[in-house]
Design a protein around this motif. Structure first.
Motif, PDB file in Angstrom:
ATOM      1  N   GLU A  23       0.823  -1.202   0.000  1.00  0.00           N
ATOM      2  CA  GLU A  23       0.000   0.000   0.000  1.00  0.00           C
ATOM      3  C   GLU A  23       0.860   1.257   0.000  1.00  0.00           C
ATOM      4  O   GLU A  23       0.492   2.274  -0.579  1.00  0.00           O
ATOM      5  CB  GLU A  23      -0.918   0.005   1.230  1.00  0.00           C
TER       6      GLU A  23
ATOM      7  N   PRO B 274       0.682  -4.525   5.152  1.00  0.00           N
ATOM      8  CA  PRO B 274      -0.487  -4.760   4.298  1.00  0.00           C
ATOM      9  C   PRO B 274      -0.132  -4.510   2.828  1.00  0.00           C
ATOM     10  O   PRO B 274       0.758  -3.716   2.516  1.00  0.00           O
ATOM     11  CB  PRO B 274      -1.516  -3.747   4.809  1.00  0.00           C
ATOM     12  N   PHE B 275      -0.852  -5.197   1.944  1.00  0.00           N
ATOM     13  CA  PHE B 275      -0.581  -5.005   0.515  1.00  0.00           C
ATOM     14  C   PHE B 275      -1.854  -5.231  -0.286  1.00  0.00           C
ATOM     15  O   PHE B 275      -2.852  -5.771   0.214  1.00  0.00           O
ATOM     16  CB  PHE B 275       0.553  -5.913   0.035  1.00  0.00           C
ATOM     17  N   ASP B 276      -1.800  -4.794  -1.554  1.00  0.00           N
ATOM     18  CA  ASP B 276      -2.967  -4.843  -2.432  1.00  0.00           C
ATOM     19  C   ASP B 276      -2.745  -5.821  -3.585  1.00  0.00           C
ATOM     20  O   ASP B 276      -1.639  -5.947  -4.118  1.00  0.00           O
ATOM     21  CB  ASP B 276      -3.259  -3.459  -3.023  1.00  0.00           C
TER      22      ASP B 276
ATOM     23  N   ASP C  72      -4.443  -6.460  -7.326  1.00  0.00           N
ATOM     24  CA  ASP C  72      -5.333  -5.919  -8.356  1.00  0.00           C
ATOM     25  C   ASP C  72      -5.329  -6.899  -9.516  1.00  0.00           C
ATOM     26  O   ASP C  72      -4.285  -7.132 -10.136  1.00  0.00           O
ATOM     27  CB  ASP C  72      -4.826  -4.544  -8.805  1.00  0.00           C
TER      28      ASP C  72
ATOM     29  N   TYR D 226      -7.694 -11.617   4.191  1.00  0.00           N
ATOM     30  CA  TYR D 226      -7.963 -10.716   3.076  1.00  0.00           C
ATOM     31  C   TYR D 226      -9.381 -10.163   3.138  1.00  0.00           C
ATOM     32  O   TYR D 226     -10.259 -10.666   3.826  1.00  0.00           O
ATOM     33  CB  TYR D 226      -7.767 -11.443   1.750  1.00  0.00           C
TER      34      TYR D 226
ATOM     35  N   GLU E 259     -12.430  -5.893  -1.889  1.00  0.00           N
ATOM     36  CA  GLU E 259     -13.027  -4.566  -1.924  1.00  0.00           C
ATOM     37  C   GLU E 259     -14.047  -4.452  -3.050  1.00  0.00           C
ATOM     38  O   GLU E 259     -15.085  -3.828  -2.905  1.00  0.00           O
ATOM     39  CB  GLU E 259     -11.933  -3.513  -2.089  1.00  0.00           C
TER      40      GLU E 259
ATOM     41  N   LYS F 230     -10.246  -5.863  -6.837  1.00  0.00           N
ATOM     42  CA  LYS F 230      -9.219  -5.476  -5.875  1.00  0.00           C
ATOM     43  C   LYS F 230      -9.384  -6.227  -4.568  1.00  0.00           C
ATOM     44  O   LYS F 230     -10.499  -6.364  -4.048  1.00  0.00           O
ATOM     45  CB  LYS F 230      -9.260  -3.974  -5.623  1.00  0.00           C
ATOM     46  N   VAL F 231      -8.255  -6.702  -4.056  1.00  0.00           N
ATOM     47  CA  VAL F 231      -8.229  -7.437  -2.801  1.00  0.00           C
ATOM     48  C   VAL F 231      -7.186  -6.788  -1.898  1.00  0.00           C
ATOM     49  O   VAL F 231      -6.072  -6.490  -2.340  1.00  0.00           O
ATOM     50  CB  VAL F 231      -7.868  -8.920  -3.025  1.00  0.00           C
ATOM     51  N   SER F 232      -7.546  -6.559  -0.634  1.00  0.00           N
ATOM     52  CA  SER F 232      -6.595  -6.037   0.349  1.00  0.00           C
ATOM     53  C   SER F 232      -6.200  -7.169   1.292  1.00  0.00           C
ATOM     54  O   SER F 232      -7.070  -7.897   1.796  1.00  0.00           O
ATOM     55  CB  SER F 232      -7.221  -4.899   1.162  1.00  0.00           C
TER      56      SER F 232
ATOM     57  N   LYS G  44      -3.853  -8.375   4.723  1.00  0.00           N
ATOM     58  CA  LYS G  44      -3.156  -7.943   5.924  1.00  0.00           C
ATOM     59  C   LYS G  44      -1.855  -8.729   6.058  1.00  0.00           C
ATOM     60  O   LYS G  44      -1.645  -9.726   5.372  1.00  0.00           O
ATOM     61  CB  LYS G  44      -4.065  -8.137   7.122  1.00  0.00           C
TER      62      LYS G  44
END
Length: 591
Positions: A61, A110-112, A114, A154, A157, A161-163, A165
């Motif tokens: 992020e 944390p990371f994203d 896409d 996870y 969103e 898109k997935v966030s 932890k």
């Protein structure tokens, strides 16, 4: 040669393969993924349209720095992201025998994620279902789909898109021609477990090159080059493609864009030669088997210069006008119209690799079983060599008596005669005809004291460097020395990099062709100029990427890749050159 000189090179695309399909990745983003096989439509096509193409990215992020490396002697890619708050590590690979991508992560930040698949090169947008454990992307025109299974802490969103932890886990993407047997189907339990798949992939790639000959210089470039050759081989057939990409331009912004995801007989023969020299005979035999399976015994031996990975004719060349191209380099093409050409050099390239295989392995019985192919090729060359043809560079609409093509006809008959001698068959007529070809070249292919590009021309092209490599002329012969000087004077652009020629049917050329540097190194080896050969190879290595990958062309001023990437030609040339260099140094050491 100092291998450290290539460590600081520019980051470029990483190459992934499992012998069924391929992918390219940049800074944690999958930007190219044809599926289910190497020459299929791509579902991530960001490299040829950065808006419509689609991609599959993993990134922190926060602002980050990124580095990448292959885990030792494998095509498993390790991505390392660093931020002020911590690190993210991702291992990316294509699982063996599956049309998928597995991304195993370990993160303290944390990371994203896409993910934006688009079917048929960005033409068809998917339907999206969020399901327990992940996301399903459906092709609305068929049962085809992309599934993403997510393991970790996870939150989805939206459909794209997935966030995630901090923690450990994986992203498991699978392409299915029919979602009824996909990851989330009743049959989903049969597919690889990600950590098991990682271990098997590492074991597979390391095992593939564990028995290869060792070299004393540029060992990592050498091993990566072998992995590229193996990764470009379609395992079900043994077809060895020229490159995994289409329409990466030779000149950014121009229309010199082609689809190279097919098996060129010439290119595959070079790859087979490299595998033979490296001692990987089983893999080389697979490539030879593919080419032998498509020989036409009653006409031109190879009806087409290129074939699909299953040995059938390639599709007609088309332009995908809805894509804007790599850095606005249009048009984007699929298929390749070169299959319409009659290229008379390819039979010689194949025959030489078959002959080299026989010499290296002593498997006379194998070659004897292919005697009908040797006869078919020889009969074709005997009656066709006097005509004009297209050349190795595949100029469209250009037919000439190209010297390289004539010499490859000589190679075909010379090697056929040598094979016949080994098998105790009397085929003196092949040797006699080969000598006629030699005389024809020496009578008509010389201009102003040097060998010419084609009969009646004053120009040279880099393919003339292959003449001493194939034994047509001694590298120290005065005629060849004058030819070499002319090539260097006319075609060299710094760093020991050579243009393949000055102009072609599309006009002026701009960038060196990387294969030609390996030819030059092999010529220097035959001249006994070891320091010069090392310098040339070191120069080429210095313009490889941070992962030791080499494109079809280089921008000499920037030392950056151009054209389709990575390319079989230079990697095969690197392997053959380094083996020959090693053998020459060993021989000189004994004296």
């Amino acid at each position: 040669m100092n291998e450290e000189t290539v460590k600081s090179h520019k980051k470029y695309y990483a190459f992934l393969s499992n012998g069924f399909t391929t992918a390219l990745e940049y800074e944690g983003s999958i930007v190219w993924f044809p599926t289910p096989r190497m020459d299929s439509p791509s579902v991530f096509s960001h490299i040829i349209d950065d808006e419509k193409g689609g991609y599959f990215s993993v990134k922190p992020e926060e602002e980050f720095s990124h580095s990448q490396r292959y885990l030792e002697r494998s095509l498993v890619l390790e991505n390392s992201f660093s931020t002020k708050k911590g690190k993210l590590k991702v291992l990316d690979f294509l699982p063996l025998s599956l049309t998928g991508i597995i991304r195993i992560f370990e993160s303290d930040i944390p990371f994203d994620v896409d993910i934006r698949p688009v079917f048929n090169y960005g033409l068809i947008n998917p339907g999206i279902d969020v399901v327990e454990g992940g996301i399903v992307f459906k092709n609305p025109q068929s049962n085809e789909g992309i599934e993403l299974l997510i393991q970790g802490n996870y939150e989805i969103e939206d459909g794209y898109k997935v966030s995630l932890k901090p923690g450990k886990g994986y992203l498991y993407l699978l392409h299915s021609k029919d979602l009824r047997y996909g990851l989330f189907s009743r049959k989903g339990f049969v597919y690889s477990r990600p950590y098991d798949a990682l271990n098997k992939a590492l074991s597979y790639w390391r095992g593939q090159i564990s028995h290869a000959k060792k070299v004393s210089a540029l060992q990592e470039l050498y091993e990566v080059s072998l992995l590229i050759i193996l990764g470009l081989t379609y395992l079900p057939s043994g077809g060895l493609i020229a490159s995994p990409t289409t329409s990466l331009p030779e000149i950014v912004g121009s229309d010199r864009n082609w689809d190279y995801r097919y098996v060129w007989i010439r290119d595959a023969s070079y790859g087979a030669e490299a595998l033979i020299k490296a001692g990987l005979f089983t893999k080389a035999r697979g490539v030879l088997r593919f080419m032998s399976s498509i020989v036409d015994p009653s006409s031109k031996s190879f009806d087409h210069p290129l074939y699909t990975v299953d040995g059938t004719m390639p599709p007609a060349e088309e332009e995908l006008n809805w894509l804007k191209g790599h850095k606005l380099s249009k048009p984007v093409r699929i298929g390749n119209a070169a299959y319409l050409q009659v290229q008379t050099d390819v039979e010689g390239a194949f025959m030489d690799s078959l002959y080299q295989y026989m010499l290296a392995t002593g498997q006379v019985e194998y070659v004897e079983d292919m005697w009908w192919i040797v006869e078919a090729i020889s009969e074709w060359v005997m009656k066709s060599w006097q005509g004009k043809s297209t050349d190795i560079w595949e100029q469209r609409g250009v037919l000439e008596h190209f010297v390289h093509s004539k010499v490859m006809n000589w190679v075909a008959l010379d090697r056929a005669w040598r094979i016949a001698e080994k098998l105790r068959y009397d085929r003196k007529e092949w040797r006699i005809e080969a000598e006629k070809i030699r005389e024809d070249v020496l009578n008509n292919g010389i201009s102003s004291g040097h060998l010419a590009r084609y009969y009646g021309s004053e120009e040279v092209d880099a393919s003339l460097l292959t003449l001493p490599i194939y034994g047509f002329i001694d590298a120290n012969d005065e005629l060849f020395r004058r030819t070499l000087k002319k090539i260097i004077d006319d075609l060299m652009i710094g760093r020991d990099l050579l243009l393949r020629y000055k102009t072609d049917f599309m006009g002026q050329v701009s960038h060196p062709f990387t294969l030609t540097s390996t030819w030059l190194a092999r010529v220097y080896i035959r001249m006994g100029l070891i320091d010069d050969a090392e310098r040339v190879l070191n120069s080429l290595a210095s313009c490889s990427t941070d992962l030791y990958l080499i494109a079809e062309h280089l921008d000499a001023s920037l030392c950056e890749p151009r054209g389709n990437f990575p390319q079989l030609f230079p990697h095969a040339g690197v392997v053959s050159s380094l083996i020959e260099l090693n053998e020459m140094k060993s021989t000189m050491g004994k004296h």
